[in-house]
Design a protein around this motif. Sequence first.
Motif, mmCIF file in Angstrom:
data_model
loop_
_atom_site.group_PDB
_atom_site.id
_atom_site.type_symbol
_atom_site.label_atom_id
_atom_site.label_comp_id
_atom_site.label_asym_id
_atom_site.label_seq_id
_atom_site.Cartn_x
_atom_site.Cartn_y
_atom_site.Cartn_z
ATOM 1 N N MET A 154 6.309 14.836 8.911
ATOM 2 C CA MET A 154 7.300 13.758 9.053
ATOM 3 C C MET A 154 6.706 12.417 8.651
ATOM 4 N N GLY A 155 5.439 12.246 8.923
ATOM 5 C CA GLY A 155 4.749 11.004 8.558
ATOM 6 C C GLY A 155 4.783 10.738 7.059
ATOM 7 N N LYS A 156 5.042 11.766 6.268
ATOM 8 C CA LYS A 156 5.148 11.609 4.814
ATOM 9 C C LYS A 156 6.598 11.442 4.376
ATOM 10 N N GLY A 157 7.495 11.288 5.347
ATOM 11 C CA GLY A 157 8.906 11.092 5.000
ATOM 12 C C GLY A 157 9.636 12.376 4.652
ATOM 13 N N ILE A 158 9.044 13.516 4.969
ATOM 14 C CA ILE A 158 9.711 14.802 4.706
ATOM 15 C C ILE A 158 10.490 15.190 5.975
ATOM 16 N N ALA A 159 11.735 15.654 5.789
ATOM 17 C CA ALA A 159 12.605 15.917 6.946
ATOM 18 C C ALA A 159 12.213 17.193 7.670
ATOM 19 N N VAL A 160 12.449 17.213 8.978
ATOM 20 C CA VAL A 160 12.342 18.442 9.770
ATOM 21 C C VAL A 160 13.597 18.526 10.636
ATOM 22 N N ALA A 161 13.939 19.726 11.095
ATOM 23 C CA ALA A 161 15.102 19.863 11.988
ATOM 24 C C ALA A 161 14.811 19.096 13.278
ATOM 25 N N PRO A 162 15.792 18.369 13.817
ATOM 26 C CA PRO A 162 15.549 17.670 15.085
ATOM 27 C C PRO A 162 15.110 18.662 16.162
ATOM 28 N N TYR A 163 14.098 18.274 16.950
ATOM 29 C CA TYR A 163 13.606 19.215 17.966
ATOM 30 C C TYR A 163 13.057 18.496 19.183
ATOM 31 N N LEU A 164 12.976 19.235 20.274
ATOM 32 C CA LEU A 164 12.329 18.761 21.498
ATOM 33 C C LEU A 164 11.145 19.672 21.781
ATOM 34 N N TYR A 188 24.412 22.734 20.369
ATOM 35 C CA TYR A 188 24.199 24.156 20.069
ATOM 36 C C TYR A 188 24.813 24.517 18.728
ATOM 37 N N PRO A 189 24.317 25.566 18.086
ATOM 38 C CA PRO A 189 23.212 26.444 18.469
ATOM 39 C C PRO A 189 21.846 25.800 18.257
ATOM 40 N N VAL A 190 20.863 26.331 19.010
ATOM 41 C CA VAL A 190 19.475 25.880 18.838
ATOM 42 C C VAL A 190 18.566 27.103 18.703
ATOM 43 N N PHE A 191 17.397 26.870 18.130
ATOM 44 C CA PHE A 191 16.353 27.894 18.122
ATOM 45 C C PHE A 191 15.307 27.520 19.153
ATOM 46 N N THR A 204 14.307 32.883 19.884
ATOM 47 C CA THR A 204 15.709 33.251 20.149
ATOM 48 C C THR A 204 16.630 32.191 19.569
ATOM 49 N N LYS A 205 17.729 32.641 18.984
ATOM 50 C CA LYS A 205 18.781 31.699 18.604
ATOM 51 C C LYS A 205 19.744 31.621 19.781
ATOM 52 N N VAL A 206 19.931 30.409 20.287
ATOM 53 C CA VAL A 206 20.742 30.218 21.491
ATOM 54 C C VAL A 206 22.051 29.547 21.093
ATOM 55 N N LYS A 207 23.159 30.216 21.413
ATOM 56 C CA LYS A 207 24.450 29.685 20.966
ATOM 57 C C LYS A 207 25.190 28.904 22.047
ATOM 58 N N THR A 208 24.910 29.244 23.292
ATOM 59 C CA THR A 208 25.613 28.551 24.388
ATOM 60 C C THR A 208 24.625 28.170 25.485
ATOM 61 N N GLU A 229 14.908 23.644 18.858
ATOM 62 C CA GLU A 229 15.172 23.044 17.550
ATOM 63 C C GLU A 229 16.623 23.234 17.170
ATOM 64 N N LYS A 230 17.214 22.224 16.627
ATOM 65 C CA LYS A 230 18.613 22.333 16.168
ATOM 66 C C LYS A 230 18.710 23.397 15.076
ATOM 67 N N ALA A 231 19.670 24.295 15.223
ATOM 68 C CA ALA A 231 19.862 25.326 14.185
ATOM 69 C C ALA A 231 20.604 24.690 13.009
ATOM 70 N N LEU A 232 20.022 24.788 11.852
ATOM 71 C CA LEU A 232 20.621 24.180 10.664
ATOM 72 C C LEU A 232 21.325 25.253 9.834
ATOM 73 N N ASN A 233 22.276 24.804 9.044
ATOM 74 C CA ASN A 233 22.981 25.725 8.152
ATOM 75 C C ASN A 233 22.271 25.670 6.796
ATOM 76 N N ILE A 234 21.342 26.615 6.603
ATOM 77 C CA ILE A 234 20.395 26.441 5.499
ATOM 78 C C ILE A 234 20.143 27.719 4.681
#
Length: 378
Positions: A154-164, A188-191, A204-208, A229-234
């Motif tokens: 991220m420090g190089k300006g490259i994106a990552v999925a939002p995460y905790l 949701y969904p999150v990984f 696990t992919k968590v939907k609810t 991590e936010k599940a992305l449509n990718i």
Amino acid sequence: MKSSDKIRVAVLFGGRSAEHEVSLQSAANIIQFLDPALFEIVPIGIDKQGNWFLDHDIFVKSLEHNNVPQLGDDHSAWFTPEWVGKPVEKKTEKALLPSTGMMFDVIFPAMHGSMCEDGTLQGLLELADLPYVGCGVLASAIGMDKDVSKRLVMGKGIAVAPYLVIKKEEWQYYSDRIAQQVNEKLAYPVFVKPANTGSSIGITKVKTPDQLAAAINEAFRFDVKVLIEKALNIIEIEVAVLEALEPNCDPIVSVVGEIRPRHEFYSYDAKYIDAEGADLLIPAAITNEIKEKARAVAKEIFLTLECEGMARVDLFVDKETNQIYFNEVNTIPGFTQISMYPKLMGASGISYSQLLTHLIQLAMKRHTRKRELIRSYV
Ligand SMILES: Nc1ncnc2c1ncn2[C@@H]1O[C@H](COP(=O)(O)OP(=O)(O)O)[C@@H](O)[C@H]1O
Ligand SMILES: [Mg+2]
């Protein structure tokens, strides 16, 4: 070339990692394809309890039967990590190896996951003053940690999925607050992922919201740090990067591959259990423009994380915006003949055997460079 002139390569396999079984397959392929004109092979198995052993006979037999090698109880010669880097004659009674000289000239760690790919083994090999294939201690440790590697990228300006990120103690005391943050910051969904596993183990992919706690508890079985991590449509793409043999040259960046899982996501089953679990496309079915961007991003990530030798850089491409995201880096990627890293290199003009020779040459060059460093200053 006489047997005594050949480079003796110890292939380390197995290991105290959830990816033990995958490693056996990688090692079997590496041993089969190391150029016999250049290399003599010493297979060293590490079982799940962390015992090391030399077991050339059994390993070769199981290869002949085209089986994945197994680590049974009938090891013919025990081996201990303390012997790494020591001359052979004092160490083993059984004449598995020539009775003079070093046990081996270089180590090829064909192991994945914690205690294998995460800098711990690399630290042992540094202490033993032995050349070894792949990333050094620093990049191995960073590459294994899905949180720290993301922070640097991220420090190089490259994106990552939002995460905790959550630690085990935080989860024990503040589970309600964490669940609320997931709702508010990610949606949701999150990984849910252990920070330091591979092969989708513990993911696990968590939907609810009602499934969140079980997924987090599952991930904490494998690690003390967990990512939500936010599940992305990718689209999932992968790029193989290989350090150049010449100093000061850009690394070799492969063509771009694509993974199309037939499961909900690229899970352990989709990777290893279900033979039809995923389609691997080489080259990826994306535009040339995105491919070139992905290759440039992969190179930058390799350099940012101070990778050496090899790394497979896994990226996501957003299906709607074409934005490229960094997912993770694998410093000892799967290494069977049908694994993505060797296949991507193959599609880029470097055969499996050439790739192995290149990696061993890099390992030996790095060792020579490090040997030139001054270790005392008085
Ligand atoms: N944020 C995400 N959005 C969409 N899919 C994801 C995301 N994170 C992980 N996945 C899916 O889960 C798989 C495994 O996750 P990954 O982080 O690559 O772990 P591993 O190191 O175990 O391969 C990925 O290949 C992908 O299919
Ligand atoms: Mg992955």
